[in-house]
Design a protein around this motif. Structure first.
Motif, PDB file in Angstrom:
ATOM      1  N   ARG A   1       0.822  -1.201   0.000  1.00 45.43           N
ATOM      2  CA  ARG A   1       0.000   0.000   0.000  1.00 45.43           C
ATOM      3  C   ARG A   1       0.864   1.262   0.000  1.00 45.43           C
ATOM      4  NH1 ARG A   1      -5.330  -0.519   1.164  1.00 45.43           N
ATOM      5  NH2 ARG A   1      -6.061  -2.632   1.543  1.00 45.43           N
ATOM      6  N   ALA A   2       2.004   1.219   0.696  1.00 45.32           N
ATOM      7  CA  ALA A   2       2.894   2.375   0.704  1.00 45.32           C
ATOM      8  C   ALA A   2       3.424   2.660  -0.699  1.00 45.32           C
ATOM      9  CB  ALA A   2       4.045   2.140   1.677  1.00 45.32           C
ATOM     10  N   ARG A   3       3.747   1.594  -1.446  1.00 43.44           N
ATOM     11  CA  ARG A   3       4.231   1.793  -2.813  1.00 43.44           C
ATOM     12  C   ARG A   3       3.130   2.381  -3.699  1.00 43.44           C
ATOM     13  NH1 ARG A   3       6.517  -3.319  -1.763  1.00 43.44           N
ATOM     14  NH2 ARG A   3       4.865  -4.362  -2.959  1.00 43.44           N
ATOM     15  N   ILE A   4       1.910   1.869  -3.526  1.00 39.46           N
ATOM     16  CA  ILE A   4       0.801   2.392  -4.333  1.00 39.46           C
ATOM     17  C   ILE A   4       0.544   3.859  -4.014  1.00 39.46           C
ATOM     18  CG2 ILE A   4      -1.685   2.199  -4.756  1.00 39.46           C
ATOM     19  CD1 ILE A   4      -1.415  -0.814  -4.320  1.00 39.46           C
ATOM     20  N   ARG A   5       0.584   4.195  -2.722  1.00 44.11           N
ATOM     21  CA  ARG A   5       0.363   5.589  -2.336  1.00 44.11           C
ATOM     22  C   ARG A   5       1.472   6.488  -2.875  1.00 44.11           C
ATOM     23  NH1 ARG A   5      -1.150   4.104   3.908  1.00 44.11           N
ATOM     24  NH2 ARG A   5      -3.292   3.400   3.545  1.00 44.11           N
ATOM     25  N   ALA A   6       2.733   5.990  -2.851  1.00 44.79           N
ATOM     26  CA  ALA A   6       3.833   6.785  -3.385  1.00 44.79           C
ATOM     27  C   ALA A   6       3.636   7.050  -4.874  1.00 44.79           C
ATOM     28  CB  ALA A   6       5.158   6.062  -3.140  1.00 44.79           C
ATOM     29  N   ALA A   7       3.173   6.024  -5.600  1.00 46.40           N
ATOM     30  CA  ALA A   7       2.930   6.211  -7.031  1.00 46.40           C
ATOM     31  C   ALA A   7       1.803   7.217  -7.264  1.00 46.40           C
ATOM     32  CB  ALA A   7       2.587   4.866  -7.677  1.00 46.40           C
ATOM     33  N   ARG A   8       0.773   7.144  -6.467  1.00 46.42           N
ATOM     34  CA  ARG A   8      -0.327   8.098  -6.619  1.00 46.42           C
ATOM     35  C   ARG A   8       0.117   9.516  -6.293  1.00 46.42           C
ATOM     36  NH1 ARG A   8      -5.042   4.468  -3.655  1.00 46.42           N
ATOM     37  NH2 ARG A   8      -5.408   3.019  -5.383  1.00 46.42           N
ATOM     38  N   ARG A   9       0.935   9.663  -5.247  1.00 47.75           N
ATOM     39  CA  ARG A   9       1.445  10.997  -4.921  1.00 47.75           C
ATOM     40  C   ARG A   9       2.288  11.549  -6.058  1.00 47.75           C
ATOM     41  NH1 ARG A   9       2.334   8.709   0.229  1.00 47.75           N
ATOM     42  NH2 ARG A   9       4.545   8.453  -0.243  1.00 47.75           N
ATOM     43  N   TRP A  10       3.082  10.675  -6.720  1.00 47.51           N
ATOM     44  CA  TRP A  10       3.913  11.118  -7.842  1.00 47.51           C
ATOM     45  C   TRP A  10       3.040  11.618  -8.991  1.00 47.51           C
ATOM     46  CZ3 TRP A  10       4.509   9.772 -12.949  1.00 47.51           C
ATOM     47  CH2 TRP A  10       5.634  10.269 -13.599  1.00 47.51           C
ATOM     48  N   VAL A  11       1.950  10.879  -9.263  1.00 42.22           N
ATOM     49  CA  VAL A  11       1.057  11.296 -10.351  1.00 42.22           C
ATOM     50  C   VAL A  11       0.405  12.636 -10.012  1.00 42.22           C
ATOM     51  CG1 VAL A  11      -1.052  10.717 -11.594  1.00 42.22           C
ATOM     52  CG2 VAL A  11       0.650   8.945 -11.148  1.00 42.22           C
ATOM     53  N   ARG A  12      -0.069  12.790  -8.774  1.00 43.79           N
ATOM     54  CA  ARG A  12      -0.693  14.054  -8.391  1.00 43.79           C
ATOM     55  C   ARG A  12       0.302  15.209  -8.433  1.00 43.79           C
ATOM     56  NH1 ARG A  12      -3.194  10.839  -4.250  1.00 43.79           N
ATOM     57  NH2 ARG A  12      -1.669  11.628  -2.756  1.00 43.79           N
ATOM     58  N   ARG A  13       1.564  14.943  -8.135  1.00 42.36           N
ATOM     59  CA  ARG A  13       2.581  15.995  -8.103  1.00 42.36           C
ATOM     60  C   ARG A  13       2.905  16.535  -9.487  1.00 42.36           C
ATOM     61  NH1 ARG A  13       6.135  13.338  -5.177  1.00 42.36           N
ATOM     62  NH2 ARG A  13       7.448  12.710  -6.913  1.00 42.36           N
ATOM     63  N   GLN A  14       2.633  15.760 -10.540  1.00 42.20           N
ATOM     64  CA  GLN A  14       2.996  16.203 -11.884  1.00 42.20           C
ATOM     65  C   GLN A  14       2.243  17.453 -12.305  1.00 42.20           C
ATOM     66  OE1 GLN A  14       5.696  14.700 -13.169  1.00 42.20           O
ATOM     67  NE2 GLN A  14       5.477  13.681 -11.189  1.00 42.20           N
ATOM     68  N   ARG A  15       1.074  17.693 -11.715  1.00 45.10           N
ATOM     69  CA  ARG A  15       0.298  18.872 -12.086  1.00 45.10           C
ATOM     70  C   ARG A  15       0.713  20.111 -11.309  1.00 45.10           C
ATOM     71  NH1 ARG A  15      -3.853  14.938 -11.548  1.00 45.10           N
ATOM     72  NH2 ARG A  15      -4.468  15.867  -9.553  1.00 45.10           N
ATOM     73  N   THR A  16       1.667  19.991 -10.404  1.00 47.29           N
ATOM     74  CA  THR A  16       2.092  21.110  -9.564  1.00 47.29           C
ATOM     75  C   THR A  16       3.486  21.568  -9.969  1.00 47.29           C
ATOM     76  OG1 THR A  16       3.138  19.721  -7.877  1.00 47.29           O
ATOM     77  CG2 THR A  16       0.751  20.050  -7.706  1.00 47.29           C
ATOM     78  N   GLU A  17       3.988  22.559  -9.263  1.00 49.36           N
ATOM     79  CA  GLU A  17       5.333  23.076  -9.546  1.00 49.36           C
ATOM     80  C   GLU A  17       6.419  22.109  -9.116  1.00 49.36           C
ATOM     81  OE1 GLU A  17       5.084  25.724  -5.442  1.00 49.36           O
ATOM     82  OE2 GLU A  17       5.580  26.679  -7.344  1.00 49.36           O
ATOM     83  N   HIS A  18       6.015  21.002  -8.456  1.00 50.01           N
ATOM     84  CA  HIS A  18       6.979  19.985  -8.076  1.00 50.01           C
ATOM     85  C   HIS A  18       7.074  18.871  -9.118  1.00 50.01           C
ATOM     86  CE1 HIS A  18       7.392  21.629  -3.989  1.00 50.01           C
ATOM     87  NE2 HIS A  18       6.092  21.869  -4.066  1.00 50.01           N
ATOM     88  N   GLY A  19       6.289  18.944 -10.179  1.00 52.75           N
ATOM     89  CA  GLY A  19       6.301  17.911 -11.198  1.00 52.75           C
ATOM     90  C   GLY A  19       7.559  17.943 -12.047  1.00 52.75           C
ATOM     91  N   GLN A  20       7.823  16.810 -12.753  1.00 47.78           N
ATOM     92  CA  GLN A  20       9.037  16.708 -13.554  1.00 47.78           C
ATOM     93  C   GLN A  20       9.074  17.734 -14.690  1.00 47.78           C
ATOM     94  OE1 GLN A  20       8.323  13.889 -11.704  1.00 47.78           O
ATOM     95  NE2 GLN A  20      10.367  14.332 -10.920  1.00 47.78           N
TER      96      GLN A  20
END
Length: 754
Positions: A80-99
């Motif tokens: 579950r921690a890995r899944i949550r980390a992946a979801r956080r990464w996807v959500r971060r892409q729309r912010t100024e922290h995205g790649q």
């Protein structure tokens, strides 16, 4: 009634703890010498023993965490921690922290470094040269005017100042030229250092790999820019200390204090006190914490801000549950990573063949956010279920029926106001079943009111105020009256206009007193309006279940005035499929609790399978419809001449006029029941006593007196029919030879061919 409840999962998850294991304490005792062993004796899981810890500084590891289920739970948490980390990464892409933002920021920083800061020096030198040139120009103009006769004597001084100004202007111009040259040379060097290797890399990549090489080189360039652009240009806009459950962060004391402060529950100088540390449950999914509230803060105030508190924790309201822990200032806070009602749960009654005790243990009806099963007893109060079309109300009734049929002491009386055939399949276990017939319901309620008085007289003779389980047999069992679609019978216009007022009054009277006498009502409607469910009727239904409604007013009609304002608002439940069966339930045992009904799939025949399991249970107990003396139906037949036992003769809920059985009919049925082709006098008297009080044995009446009296009553009955049945001496398998009648003789008297 059958509704799609979404995905279905088993109603219970196996607990990893062995019930026989001792409780784990969070307080370490003084170090004790421990003999090293490979396995703790007597443990079914084969848990390895902990090594000796003389210093007492080894972290506490619960025994269950080292079992197979414990390791499985740890793996589940890691997954579950890995899944949550992946979801956080996807959500971060729309912010100024995205790649993408990092790549743009890195490329901009590279260009800024190549340009350098020499431009500032060049601009300063250019400005100095411009100022010096203007000053030299003004000094030269003054020197020319100084040669005029009017200003004689100042020409030499003015000329000297003009020459100094010109020298300064030339020096400033040379400084500007030098600065510009140095800036250009610096940019050239830095640009060559950056773009030269990059261009060479792209050229080599294209030479070696063509288009693929160029793509890889571009990917490498983007990666480099992303690394250079990881840091924001300004101070982090996101508070690094602000953690939320919605972002996958663990529940901590600091998080709870921040959330309570943000919603105004506590001041900045106040803090919560955790009684038990916050942590995951044994399944590793949900967070729990038990805490004391400071400064006069009580449970009701926290419950009133449950929605705001859920927002401060970064989750939906349905993912948060707050309960009182015995005191006003102590609460248990529970939070789930996702909607706990998203998936339906199967009823534990599906697939069982065991008898249940609805009076003591209740019927499994629904499950809460925390996964607890709510059992509703059929003993102390009546029920009101309401909700709009396709809200899951029918599934609530199905759960009631599934539990009631498995208790043979419950006489189920079902009045279906919708008039469809959804209950025809279970008619064989219904003591009364009528479809869409207000006149029949009125007659039934009048008879039931008289039955209520009969039961009250029994309790009065015993000096008791309410029924108990031990008295159920004496009272005649539990009367469970189900009215599906109350609006059909209580609406003052339409089909029931003539009977609505009397039906409402009788239902209110029975709901007020009946539960104490073993008579329980279950009323259901999809029109929760005050003229359909009057205040008096609702107030006497202590258990109320509000599923999705159209408005807060409709929710208040079910749950009580002002309850929507207190947060118990069924109109806020979504219309989506996965919300069917979801609602607010209040009973004297549970208080207000948000639940979702358990699922019984009628399309797969699960309700019919429960009924099939109930048939042998009721047959053994002797409570199948028509197999026991039913005073309610007997009185209805006497008044109306119509039978509604098990849905009537056709089993479809149409109350039809019943043919009155004669004494000869009962004698023939008794003879057929023996399977011997004959019947004794005692067996006939027993049969007739079940349907006619004059054949029952009086208190203190001996066998001889009773046989003589019953024989005279029977002879008089046969004489009235003009029947002459020859009595003979029978020979029974046990060798006895009592008096009785043969089946042939009885059928001859009935003029029925053999």
């Amino acid at each position: 009634m059958a509704e799609d409840m979404g995905d279905v999962v088993p109603f219970r998850t196996p607990h990893p703890l062995d019930p026989a294991d001792p409780q784990v304490s969070l307080i370490k005792a003084a170090p004790q010498p421990v003999e090293p062993t490979s396995v703790i004796p007597g443990k079914p899981y084969g848990v390895p023993a902990l090594p000796p810890d003389p210093a007492g500084d080894t972290p506490l590891t619960p025994q269950w965490a080292r079992t197979r289920n414990g390791w499985r739970s740890r793996a589940d948490v890691a997954r579950r921690a890995r899944i949550r980390a992946a979801r956080r990464w996807v959500r971060r892409q729309r912010t100024e922290h995205g790649q993408a933002a990092q790549i743009v920021r890195g490329e901009r920083r590279v260009r800024a470094w190549v340009a350098g800061v020499d431009g500032v020096q060049v601009k300063a030198a250019r400005h100095g040269a411009h100022v010096a040139s203007r000053q030299a120009e003004r000094a030269a103009r003054r020197a020319r005017w100084a040669r005029l006769p009017l200003v004689a004597g100042k020409a030499d001084q003015a000329q000297a100042e003009a020459e100094r100004a010109m020298t300064a202007a030339l020096a400033a111009h040379r400084t500007y030229q030098t600065a510009r040259k140095n800036a250009r040379r610096g940019r050239m060097i830095r640009g060559s250092a950056v773009y030269g290797p990059t261009a060479a890399t792209f050229a080599a990549a294209y030479a070696e790999g063509g288009g693929l090489g160029l793509a890889l080189a571009a990917l490498g360039l983007c990666a480099g820019c992303a690394i250079l652009g990881r840091r924001l240009d300004v101070e982090e806009s996101r508070d690094a200390e602000r953690t939320t459950l919605g972002d996958g962060d663990p529940m901590t004391e600091d998080m709870l204090n921040r959330a309570f402060r943000e919603v105004g529950l506590i001041r900045g100088d106040q803090s919560l006190r955790l009684i038990l540390p916050s942590g995951l449950d044994h399944a590793g999914r949900n967070w729990t914490a038990t805490l004391d509230l400071p400064g006069g803060l009580v449970y009701d105030a926290v419950k009133a801000k449950e929605v705001q508190l859920a927002g401060a924790l970064g989750i939906n309201r349905c993912q948060l549950d707050i309960t009182k822990m015995g005191r006003e200032d102590r609460i248990s806070l529970w939070a789930a990573p996702s909607d706990p009602f998203l998936k339906a749960r199967c009823s534990p009654l599906v697939g069982t063949a065991d008898r249940i005790n609805t009076w003591r243990d209740g019927i499994p009806m629904a499950f809460t956010k925390r996964g607890e099963i709510i059992h509703a007893t059929v003993s102390d109060y009546s029920y009101l279920l309401a909700g709009t079309t396709r809200s899951g109300k029918g599934m609530g009734l199905v759960n009631v029926l599934a539990g009631a049929v498995l208790d043979p002491r419950v006489n189920i009386r079902l009045f279906d106001g919708k008039g469809t055939g959804e209950y025809v399949g279970i008619a064989p276990v219904l003591a009364t079943y009528v479809r869409r017939n207000p006149a029949r319901l009125v007659e039934f309620l009048r008879v039931l009111a008289a039955e209520m008085e009969r039961r009250a007289d029994i309790l009065t003779d015993l000096g008791l105020s309410k029924a108990s389980e031990a008295l159920l047999d004496k009272l005649g069992g539990i009367e469970l009256v189900i009215v599906d679609e109350l609006a059909t019978y209580t609406a003052k216009k339409g089909l029931s206009a003539e009977y609505a007022e009397e039906i409402t009054e009788l239902l209110a009277q029975i709901a007020a007193v009946g539960a104490a006498l073993g008579i329980v009502l279950v009323l259901a409607t999809q029109v929760p309006e005050s003229d359909i469910v009057p205040t008096r009727l609702r107030a006497n239904c202590a258990a109320r279940w509000a599923m999705r409604t159209e408005s807060a007013d409709s929710s208040n009609v079910i749950l009580g005035k002002g309850k929507a304002g207190d947060g118990y608002d069924a109109s806020k439940i979504g219309i989506e499929v996965h919300n069917r069966g979801r609602g607010w339930l209040t009973t004297p045992d549970t208080g207000f609790v948000e639940v979702r009904s358990l699922f019984i799939d009628e399309k797969k025949g699960e309700l019919l399978s429960v009924m099939s399991a109930a048939l042998p249970i009721r047959a053994e107990f002797g409570s199948l419809p028509g197999a026991f003396r039913d005073p309610v139906e007997a009185e209805l037949i006497a008044i109306t001449g119509a039978s509604s036992v098990a849905g009537g003769p056709d089993g479809k809920g149409a109350a039809v006029r019943a043919r009155t059985l004669s004494v000869l009919d009962h004698m023939r049925q008794a003879a057929e029941a023996t399977g011997r082709g004959n019947v004794t006098r005692a067996e006939v008297f027993e049969r007739l006593a079940a349907v006619d009080p004059q054949y029952r044995r009086a208190d203190g009446e001996d066998d001889g007196t009773y046989a003589a009296r019953a024989g005279r009553v029977l002879a008089a009955g046969l004489k009235d029919l003009g029947a002459d049945v020859a009595e003979s001496r029978l020979r029974l398998p046990d060798g006895s030879r009592p008096n009785g009648w043969t089946l042939d003789a009885i059928e001859s008297a009935l003029n029925v061919p053999v």
